[in-house]
Design an enzyme around this catalytic site. Structure first.
Site, PDB file in Angstrom:
ATOM      1  N   PRO A 153      -4.644  -0.535   1.727  1.00  0.00           N
ATOM      2  CA  PRO A 153      -3.507  -0.144   1.869  1.00  0.00           C
ATOM      3  C   PRO A 153      -2.714  -0.335   0.619  1.00  0.00           C
ATOM      4  CG  PRO A 153      -3.356  -1.968   2.972  1.00  0.00           C
ATOM      5  CD  PRO A 153      -4.889  -1.687   2.642  1.00  0.00           C
ATOM      6  N   MET A 154      -2.365   0.672  -0.292  1.00  0.00           N
ATOM      7  CA  MET A 154      -1.720   0.362  -1.337  1.00  0.00           C
ATOM      8  C   MET A 154      -0.283   1.065  -1.474  1.00  0.00           C
ATOM      9  SD  MET A 154      -4.966   1.097  -4.111  1.00  0.00           S
ATOM     10  CE  MET A 154      -5.563   2.685  -3.556  1.00  0.00           C
ATOM     11  N   HIS A 161      -1.133  -7.713  -5.183  1.00  0.00           N
ATOM     12  CA  HIS A 161      -0.622  -8.892  -4.816  1.00  0.00           C
ATOM     13  C   HIS A 161      -1.715  -9.516  -4.107  1.00  0.00           C
ATOM     14  CE1 HIS A 161       3.113  -7.218  -5.604  1.00  0.00           C
ATOM     15  NE2 HIS A 161       3.450  -8.644  -5.964  1.00  0.00           N
TER      16      HIS A 161
HETATM   17  C1  LIG Z   1      -2.389  -0.119  -6.720  1.00  0.00           C
HETATM   18  C2  LIG Z   1      -2.363  -1.305  -5.676  1.00  0.00           C
HETATM   19  C3  LIG Z   1      -1.389  -1.433  -4.699  1.00  0.00           C
HETATM   20  C4  LIG Z   1      -1.670  -2.486  -3.808  1.00  0.00           C
HETATM   21  N1  LIG Z   1      -0.550  -2.383  -2.940  1.00  0.00           N
HETATM   22  C5  LIG Z   1      -0.927  -3.248  -1.677  1.00  0.00           C
HETATM   23  C6  LIG Z   1      -0.031  -3.342  -0.365  1.00  0.00           C
HETATM   24  O1  LIG Z   1       1.144  -2.512  -0.480  1.00  0.00           O
HETATM   25  N2  LIG Z   1      -0.431  -4.093   0.563  1.00  0.00           N
HETATM   26  C7  LIG Z   1      -1.331  -4.861   0.740  1.00  0.00           C
HETATM   27  O2  LIG Z   1      -1.766  -5.528   1.245  1.00  0.00           O
HETATM   28  N3  LIG Z   1      -2.120  -4.637  -0.499  1.00  0.00           N
HETATM   29  C8  LIG Z   1      -2.061  -4.108  -1.836  1.00  0.00           C
HETATM   30  N4  LIG Z   1      -2.891  -4.267  -2.832  1.00  0.00           N
HETATM   31  C9  LIG Z   1      -4.157  -4.820  -2.807  1.00  0.00           C
HETATM   32  C10 LIG Z   1      -5.213  -4.307  -2.074  1.00  0.00           C
HETATM   33  O3  LIG Z   1      -5.054  -4.428  -0.507  1.00  0.00           O
HETATM   34  C11 LIG Z   1      -6.508  -4.958  -2.032  1.00  0.00           C
HETATM   35  O4  LIG Z   1      -6.437  -6.543  -2.052  1.00  0.00           O
HETATM   36  C12 LIG Z   1      -7.307  -4.866  -3.671  1.00  0.00           C
HETATM   37  O5  LIG Z   1      -7.152  -3.396  -3.877  1.00  0.00           O
HETATM   38  C13 LIG Z   1      -8.515  -4.943  -3.432  1.00  0.00           C
HETATM   39  O6  LIG Z   1      -9.280  -5.403  -4.716  1.00  0.00           O
HETATM   40  P1  LIG Z   1      -9.605  -3.838  -5.906  1.00  0.00           P
HETATM   41  O7  LIG Z   1      -8.342  -3.417  -6.400  1.00  0.00           O
HETATM   42  O8  LIG Z   1     -10.371  -4.366  -6.907  1.00  0.00           O
HETATM   43  O9  LIG Z   1     -10.286  -2.888  -4.926  1.00  0.00           O
HETATM   44  C14 LIG Z   1      -2.750  -3.176  -3.759  1.00  0.00           C
HETATM   45  C15 LIG Z   1      -3.670  -2.984  -4.621  1.00  0.00           C
HETATM   46  C16 LIG Z   1      -3.513  -1.864  -5.735  1.00  0.00           C
HETATM   47  C17 LIG Z   1      -4.699  -1.647  -6.592  1.00  0.00           C
END
Ligand SMILES: Cc1cc2nc3c(=O)[nH]c(=O)nc-3n(C[C@H](O)[C@H](O)[C@H](O)COP(=O)(O)O)c2cc1C
Length: 299
Positions: A11-12, A137
């Site tokens: 979830p991003m 985060h």
């Molecule tokens: C662009 C972006 C936005 C993200 N926003 C959230 C978020 O809103 N809520 C959340 O729980 N994690 C968020 N994350 C973290 C992701 O849940 C996850 O931990 C992470 O993307 C995993 O690693 P990876 O980016 O190497 O695949 C975000 C990650 C990215 C890359």
């Protein structure tokens, strides 16, 4: 929840909206709508509208401290009857029972074994072992593989691996290490269905794996009350060069400059959340193509 492909899109917030989530679910994974630091129920409803008619499971991911400030977000998420509800980065676990009552499987991101134990004790069904390589985060405590290994070994619930998974080989590696699947953010962030703008995508394509860092500078400048221990992994740029580690000195001029850069899509200054897998993100593709490549069935 039987998936054809063991991939959940992370979830991003501001990136994984309803279109991306629906595309990932149609491709055989589990799509998740992400609600980030500036989430509102209206934004969630807007993104859910893009998933109408979807005949596949769908998930929603919220942030704990945001739900504390806007409890109606949890109500709206549960009313949508998601197959998976994740709430990360909080320590009030009352959402778990409410999600179960609404028929949802629950998940949360953990950064070490203590967090994994607390989440499992609270009744969370699926743990996401989120390594320090990951984008956005998180507590950058332990790398994905060592974290995954200990969480899988010590805990009895299914574990998804997150952080740095951007290729079929990386997916195979975490499955071999005991993960039930992968929670993939960065590798799906630039898909054509995501909410990113074209200049943001182009900036990701130019970035290499060593071009990310963790920082609180953007959160402090934008007034987001993220806890101290939860920095975000972003692409390094002129704003992080100037203000990372000097957050106390961020002044009105810096804040104005940052807001103007965000409005102008100027990523020499504005933030892009990305993890170390960004080096493998090189073009805009449909989510189905990325899912097929990660699953080893595409080109
Ligand atoms: C662009 C972006 C936005 C993200 N926003 C959230 C978020 O809103 N809520 C959340 O729980 N994690 C968020 N994350 C973290 C992701 O849940 C996850 O931990 C992470 O993307 C995993 O690693 P990876 O980016 O190497 O695949 C975000 C990650 C990215 C890359």
């Amino acid at each position: 929840m039987a998936l054809q492909v063991p991939i959940v899109n992370a979830p991003m917030g501001g990136v994984a909206g309803g279109r991306l989530a629906a595309a990932v679910s149609r491709a055989g994974g589990l799509g998740m709508i992400g609600m980030g630091s500036s989430a509102t129920t209206a934004k969630l409803e807007d993104e859910l509208a893009h998933t109408r008619g979807l005949d596949r499971p769908l998930g929603i991911g919220l942030i704990g401290w945001v739900v504390d400030r806007e409890p109606a977000l949890l109500d709206a998420a549960l009313a949508a009857r998601p197959a998976l509800l994740s709430v990360s980065f909080g320590d009030d676990w009352s959402w778990v029972a409410r999600a179960h009552d609404a028929g949802a499987t629950t998940a949360t991101q953990v950064a070490d074994l203590d967090e994994a134990r607390r989440a499992a004790d609270a009744g969370v069904d699926v743990l996401v072992a989120r390594g320090a390589e990951g984008g956005g985060h998180g507590r950058p405590r332990v790398g994905t593989l060592p974290l995954l290994a200990e969480v899988v070994e010590q805990m009895s619930v299914p574990v998804l691996a997150a952080g740095g998974i951007g290729s079929a080989r990386a997916l195979s590696a975490v499955l071999a290490a005991g993960a039930a699947g992968a929670w993939v953010g960065t590798a799906l962030a630039a898909c054509e269905e995501s909410l990113l703008t074209d200049p943001a995508r182009a900036t990701m394509f130019d970035a290499h794996s060593a071009d990310t860092l963790t920082t609180r500078a953007f959160d402090v400048a934008l007034g987001y009350p993220w806890p101290l221990e939860l920095p975000e992994r972003v692409l390094r740029n002129t704003f992080t060069d100037r203000w990372r580690g000097r957050e106390d000195e961020i002044d009105d001029a810096a804040r104005d400059c940052l807001r103007a850069a965000i409005a102008a899509d100027d990523y020499a200054v504005a933030p892009i959340n990305a993890g170390q897998a960004v080096g493998q993100v090189t073009s805009t593709e449909p989510a189905a193509a990325v899912i097929a490549r990660l699953a080893g069935t595409g080109t």
